[in-house]
Scaffold this active site. Structure first.
Site, short mmCIF file in Angstrom:
data_model
loop_
_atom_site.label_atom_id
_atom_site.label_comp_id
_atom_site.label_asym_id
_atom_site.label_seq_id
_atom_site.Cartn_x
_atom_site.Cartn_y
_atom_site.Cartn_z
CB THR A 188 -8.07 3.38 14.95
OG1 THR A 188 -7.07 4.02 14.17
CG2 THR A 188 -9.21 4.34 15.18
CE LYS A 209 -1.02 24.47 -0.62
NZ LYS A 209 -2.33 24.96 -0.28
CD1 TRP A 215 -1.61 20.28 -3.23
CD2 TRP A 215 -0.81 19.98 -1.17
NE1 TRP A 215 -2.43 20.94 -2.36
CE2 TRP A 215 -1.98 20.78 -1.09
CE3 TRP A 215 -0.13 19.66 0.01
CZ2 TRP A 215 -2.47 21.25 0.11
CZ3 TRP A 215 -0.64 20.13 1.21
CH2 TRP A 215 -1.79 20.92 1.26
P1 AMP Z 1 -5.14 1.57 10.38
O1 AMP Z 1 -6.48 2.07 10.76
O2 AMP Z 1 -4.17 1.56 11.52
O3 AMP Z 1 -5.22 0.27 9.68
O4 AMP Z 1 -4.51 2.62 9.36
C1 AMP Z 1 -5.18 2.97 8.19
C2 AMP Z 1 -4.32 3.88 7.36
O5 AMP Z 1 -3.19 3.18 6.85
C3 AMP Z 1 -5.00 4.40 6.13
O6 AMP Z 1 -5.85 5.49 6.41
C4 AMP Z 1 -3.84 4.77 5.24
O7 AMP Z 1 -3.31 6.04 5.58
C5 AMP Z 1 -2.82 3.72 5.58
N1 AMP Z 1 -2.86 2.64 4.58
C6 AMP Z 1 -3.50 1.47 4.62
N2 AMP Z 1 -3.27 0.74 3.52
C7 AMP Z 1 -2.46 1.48 2.73
C8 AMP Z 1 -1.86 1.29 1.45
N3 AMP Z 1 -2.01 0.17 0.75
N4 AMP Z 1 -1.11 2.31 0.96
C9 AMP Z 1 -0.91 3.46 1.64
N5 AMP Z 1 -1.44 3.68 2.86
C10 AMP Z 1 -2.21 2.70 3.41
#
Ligand code: AMP
Length: 538
Positions: free
Chosen positions: A185, A438, A443
């Site tokens: 990631t 903030k 927030w």
């Molecule tokens: P990744 O590991 O690259 O798939 O990224 C994960 C991150 O994407 C999560 O921790 C969230 O911050 C963001 N994320 C995933 N799904 C959503 C969603 N439906 N709405 C808002 N943020 C999301």
């Protein structure tokens, strides 16, 4: 006293064996990298995965070895998923959109022994020559006729490897906790971190995403995963498709709106899954055509927040939206947003207020929101805190990174997402911890502001970041991309926002740009925007 039930391990190979037996002639369609459409069945896929498993063994790859893939969503990548994990190797999917130095770093960190690479990504591997000391074999995922001139003689041809093998491989049996695949990631800071999935976590996650409250897969579903196989295993859809006999339509490298529209339209796609940036392209193509792809019923939106504007746009074309949330560390499915029976009768605004939420946890995932001291916060839809999750497909640590504070002794993983949870259990992501603004001690949610901004007809995309402010600490800055042919003014946007958010949330400034910087997984890179626009106060 233990139950008297068979202790058969949950293994990925069994998902494919099942597909080949129970759904033998179900089709898998691929928009190939080479150009033509390729069609075959789950039975063919099984045979070729067996051939590939044999070929990889002949190359000297053994149990637990990491095998990298740098490839699009294609039938060959699908075969590689099953051949590697099924034979006890670890399938390490690499995101080709990462910086080449990061690719070299993760190949080295994972100690990949082989790389299987698509034609379009071959230059990336060639450019890294000499920087990948662990790699013994490079396999080009094409046939002999398409092997490019000038590739090093030691690079192997995928189809040649398969052609040399019989299709009678016996999938080995081993402990279900064995590592099956690895995905780094990009995270927020520092080097990418490896999430190491197991056979058990993968199979259990497949059951979960196949359920009616989630992706609702099955042999009457024709699924086009736009989400790449190099990003959280295409959200687990290949394995879930195998256990349910779902028809797969793989888009290969063509992920623009027009290409997706054509493939969905001509090939009867009923369901698709991807991130909002991809859907903007598809919606544009739908607007041009004045209709949805012929059989399309539902899109799953995840990876970033789905705005009301986007959900309404799909519904306007008769296409349902399933909003889902997850992360690389959560396999990824954590929550999915289905309207509870009681909420179906809600008025329009209340209905969309639910649909923009990320939804309720699926069975298997536990979640809570906590304050900075780790104390659990109430599920009242108002209190917001960091989301923590645990369950059989949630990571318990990063690969070869022993001390990580994101994981605690009780199995909770701290997501760095900030959310509210309402009394019905619907989670709504307010922000990433680092993206919350903030201002004057209160927030401001950048996601809420972005959703309000894209509700303006003249705005296609929006990103909000905090900029340092002497008086308030931070103030929001809106960076927006105008809709095609539109020329919105700063004043018009602020007037529009004033109808949607509190006055003190209104951005200090609105900046129009041609495009927003997107990261390797299609998300807006706020770090880049901060570097450019968020200079220190004073
Ligand atoms: P990744 O590991 O690259 O798939 O990224 C994960 C991150 O994407 C999560 O921790 C969230 O911050 C963001 N994320 C995933 N799904 C959503 C969603 N439906 N709405 C808002 N943020 C999301």
């Amino acid at each position: 006293m233990f139950g008297l039930m068979n202790d058969a391990p949950l293994l990925i190979a069994d998902t494919l064996v099942h597909a080949a037996r129970a759904h033998a002639d179900q089709e898998i369609v691929t928009q190939t990298v080479e150009g033509p459409i390729h069609r075959y069945t789950w039975s063919d896929c099984h045979h070729r995965a067996q051939q590939l498993a044999r070929a990889l063994a002949d190359l000297g790859l053994g149990f637990g070895d990491r095998v990298a893939t740098i490839a699009w969503n294609t039938h060959r990548h699908l075969e590689t998923y099953f051949a590697t994990s099924g034979s006890g190797l670890v399938c390490h999917t690499i995101n080709p959109r990462l910086h080449p130095e990061q690719v070299a770093y993760i190949v080295g960190h994972a100690e990949d022994r082989a790389i299987l690479v698509d034609l379009t990504m071959l230059p990336l591997v060639q450019a890294l020559a000499g920087k990948l000391p662990s790699v013994r074999h490079v396999v080009v995922m094409t046939d002999r006729a398409h092997m490019p001139d000038g590739v090093p003689a030691e690079f192997l041809c995928y189809e040649d490897l398969l052609a040399a093998q019989p299709a009678d491989y016996d999938w080995p049996r081993f402990d279900e906790r064995t590592a099956s695949s690895l995905c780094y990631t990009s995270g927020t800071t520092g080097n990418p971190k490896g999430v190491l999935y197991s056979h058990r976590s993968t199979v259990l996650h497949s059951f979960a995403i196949a359920l009616p409250g989630a992706f609702a897969l099955g042999e009457r579903v024709s699924l086009l995963p736009v989400v790449p196989m190099f990003h959280v295993n295409a959200w687990g859809t290949p394995y879930a498709a195998a256990i349910t006999g779902t028809r797969l339509v793989m888009p290969g490298p063509r992920l623009d709106g027009d290409s997706l529209f054509k493939l969905m339209d001509s090939d009867g796609v009923t369901k698709s899954a991807g991130v909002p940036t991809v859907w903007l392209g598809l919606l544009q193509a739908m607007k041009m055509a004045g209709r949805a792809p012929a059989a399309l019923e539902q899109v799953v939106i995840g990876g970033s927040a789905a705005s009301r504007t986007m959900i309404e746009a799909f519904e306007g074309f008769g296409v349902d939206v399933l909003h889902a949330w997850g992360m690389t560390e959560t396999s990824p499915l954590g929550t999915a947003c289905m309207l509870k029976p009681g909420r179906e009768a809600d008025d329009k605004d209340a209905r969309y207020a639910t649909l923009v939420k990320q939804g309720r946890t699926v069975f298997g995932v536990q979640s809570k929101i906590v304050d900075p001291d780790g104390a659990a916060l109430p599920h009242d839809g108002k209190a917001h805190g960091e989301v923590k999750v645990r369950g059989p497909w949630i990571a318990s640590g990063y690969y070869r990174q022993p001390d990580d504070s994101a994981f605690d002794a009780d199995g909770w993983f701290a997501t760095a997402d900030v959310a509210t949870i309402d009394p019905d259990g619907y989670m709504q992501i307010v922000d990433r911890t680092k993206d919350l603004i903030k201002s004057g001690g209160e927030w401001i949610s950048s996601i809420d502001l972005e959703n309000a901004a894209v509700a303006h007809a003249d705005i296609a995309q929006a990103a909000v970041i905090g900029i340092p402010d002497e008086r308030w600490g931070e103030r929001p800055l809106l960076i927006a991309v105008a809709a095609e042919g539109a020329d919105p003014t700063r004043e018009a946007v602020l007037v529009h926002l004033a109808d949607h958010v509190a006055k003190w949330w209104l951005p200090e400034e609105v900046i129009f740009v041609d495009q927003l910087p997107l990261g390797a997984t299609g998300k807006v890179q706020k770090t880049k925007l901060r570097e450019q626009y968020a200079r220190p106060a004073g």
